[in-house]
Design a protein around this motif. Sequence first.
Motif, short mmCIF file in Angstrom:
data_model
loop_
_atom_site.label_atom_id
_atom_site.label_comp_id
_atom_site.label_asym_id
_atom_site.label_seq_id
_atom_site.Cartn_x
_atom_site.Cartn_y
_atom_site.Cartn_z
N ILE A 84 46.70 40.37 33.01
CA ILE A 84 45.35 40.20 32.26
C ILE A 84 44.82 38.55 33.11
O ILE A 84 43.89 39.01 33.09
N SER A 85 45.50 37.78 33.09
CA SER A 85 44.85 36.70 33.99
C SER A 85 44.46 37.37 34.56
O SER A 85 43.26 36.51 35.78
N ARG A 90 40.30 38.20 39.22
CA ARG A 90 39.27 39.00 39.99
C ARG A 90 38.55 39.28 39.81
O ARG A 90 37.20 39.45 40.82
N VAL A 91 37.47 39.51 38.85
CA VAL A 91 36.52 39.73 38.14
C VAL A 91 35.09 38.69 37.97
O VAL A 91 34.89 39.13 38.58
N GLY A 92 36.16 37.66 37.80
CA GLY A 92 35.17 36.48 37.53
C GLY A 92 34.94 35.66 38.87
O GLY A 92 34.07 34.85 39.22
N ALA A 128 33.31 32.47 34.45
CA ALA A 128 33.97 31.61 33.21
C ALA A 128 33.47 32.60 32.60
O ALA A 128 34.66 33.45 31.95
N LEU A 129 32.36 33.19 32.18
CA LEU A 129 32.22 33.85 31.03
C LEU A 129 32.90 35.98 31.15
O LEU A 129 32.81 36.21 30.72
N VAL A 130 32.40 36.09 32.38
CA VAL A 130 33.07 37.52 32.98
C VAL A 130 34.36 36.82 32.73
O VAL A 130 35.14 38.57 32.57
N ALA A 134 36.52 39.62 30.70
CA ALA A 134 37.00 40.95 30.67
C ALA A 134 38.36 40.38 29.92
O ALA A 134 39.26 41.66 30.07
N ARG A 135 39.23 39.60 29.84
CA ARG A 135 40.69 39.08 29.33
C ARG A 135 40.12 39.83 27.93
O ARG A 135 41.38 40.71 27.36
#
Length: 144
Positions: A84-85, A90-92, A128-130, A134-135
Amino acid sequence: MGYGERNSWIGLVVAIASITVYLLLVVPQLASTPVADIDWAQPMLWTIVGGIVASVLAGIVWGTLVRMRHDDDRPVEDVRDRDISRMGSRVGQGFLVLGILGALVLCALTAEWFWIAQTLYVGAALSALVDCTARVIVYRTGMP
C-alpha cells in the motif's frame, strides 16, 4: 486500525490543514499586492516544517493513546502495508514530477520567483494529498 493506516490518516489530515493554512496566508495577498512583493517564503517554510512536526507529534500521541488502551498493539508493518505504501507513493509521485516540470518551464520563461515556488509547492502538496488519499482508500477498500 493498524499502524500504516493510522499514519496515512495523520498524513492526510495534516496535509489538508497545512495546505489550507498556507493558502489562507498567501492567496489574500494576490488581490492587493504585486506578485513580486508577496510574502510567500516564510509562510511556505513554516507550513511545511509545521506539517512535518505536526505529523510526527500526532503519530506519537495517537500511537501512545492506542498503546495505553491496547498494550499488545505494536507498530508492525507487514507485506500489505509495504504494498500500500509503494502504491501510494507511485500514484503521488506523478504530481510531484508535474510540479517540477512546470517549475522548469516557468524558469525557462523567466517567470517571477513567486510563480515558480507556487508551482513546486502545488506539485508537492498534490503529491502528498494523492499519496495519503490513495493509501486511506486502499486500506478501507482493499488492494485492486
